[in-house]
Design a protein around this motif. Structure first.
Motif, PDB file in Angstrom:
ATOM      1  N   LEU A  10       0.911  -1.128  -0.059  1.00  0.00           N
ATOM      2  CA  LEU A  10       0.202   0.057  -0.202  1.00  0.00           C
ATOM      3  C   LEU A  10       0.930   1.229  -0.046  1.00  0.00           C
ATOM      4  N   THR A  14       0.440   2.521  -4.191  1.00  0.00           N
ATOM      5  CA  THR A  14      -1.016   3.321  -4.062  1.00  0.00           C
ATOM      6  C   THR A  14      -0.839   4.548  -3.581  1.00  0.00           C
ATOM      7  N   ARG A  16      -3.280   7.951  -2.114  1.00  0.00           N
ATOM      8  CA  ARG A  16      -4.746   8.236  -1.588  1.00  0.00           C
ATOM      9  C   ARG A  16      -5.096   9.562  -2.689  1.00  0.00           C
ATOM     10  N   ASP A  23     -14.479   5.511  -7.936  1.00  0.00           N
ATOM     11  CA  ASP A  23     -13.274   4.474  -7.431  1.00  0.00           C
ATOM     12  C   ASP A  23     -12.174   4.437  -8.368  1.00  0.00           C
ATOM     13  N   PHE A  30      -6.995  -3.616  -8.584  1.00  0.00           N
ATOM     14  CA  PHE A  30      -6.233  -3.527  -7.226  1.00  0.00           C
ATOM     15  C   PHE A  30      -5.614  -4.891  -6.841  1.00  0.00           C
ATOM     16  N   MET A  55      -6.464  -6.757   2.791  1.00  0.00           N
ATOM     17  CA  MET A  55      -6.725  -5.419   2.685  1.00  0.00           C
ATOM     18  C   MET A  55      -7.616  -4.921   3.796  1.00  0.00           C
ATOM     19  N   ILE A  60      -8.684  -1.384   4.370  1.00  0.00           N
ATOM     20  CA  ILE A  60      -9.112  -0.988   2.895  1.00  0.00           C
ATOM     21  C   ILE A  60     -10.020  -1.666   2.451  1.00  0.00           C
ATOM     22  N   ASP A  61     -11.117  -0.821   1.748  1.00  0.00           N
ATOM     23  CA  ASP A  61     -12.308  -1.753   1.303  1.00  0.00           C
ATOM     24  C   ASP A  61     -12.069  -1.629  -0.164  1.00  0.00           C
ATOM     25  N   ILE A  62     -11.671  -2.670  -0.645  1.00  0.00           N
ATOM     26  CA  ILE A  62     -11.107  -2.722  -2.114  1.00  0.00           C
ATOM     27  C   ILE A  62     -12.157  -2.272  -3.306  1.00  0.00           C
ATOM     28  N   SER A  65     -11.963   2.086  -2.415  1.00  0.00           N
ATOM     29  CA  SER A  65     -10.772   2.452  -1.419  1.00  0.00           C
ATOM     30  C   SER A  65     -10.220   3.867  -1.611  1.00  0.00           C
TER      31      SER A  65
END
Length: 86
Positions: A10, A14, A16, A23, A30, A55, A60-62, A65
């Protein structure tokens, strides 16, 4: 506290993006990004169900996210997903 490879993934692959509409990374992309990241680090990827559980443990909600791809794993994933780009 030891950092899991999911947390490292992460941090390195990745970013934010709170200003983005919708999304940015869906569940399939992902996981694909994760596989690219693993291959670049010489790590054997875990199965999709284990990735999703990892996750969740990282908060993390895939499906929602708010994360976008970044770094070398993002480039690898894009090239692997769209070979006509290379």
């Amino acid at each position: 506290m030891m950092t899991s490879h999911f947390q490292q993934f992460l941090r390195e692959a990745t970013i934010r993006d709170p200003g983005a509409a919708g999304d940015l990374l869906g569940p399939d992309s992902f996981y694909g990004l994760y596989i690219s990241w693993c291959l670049l680090h010489g790590i054997t990827p875990v199965p999709d169900t284990d990735f999703r559980a990892g996750m969740r443990r990282c908060g993390i909600d895939i499906h929602h996210s708010g994360l976008a791809m970044t770094g070398p794993a993002a480039a690898d994933y894009i090239v692997a997903s769209h070979p006509d780009v290379s």
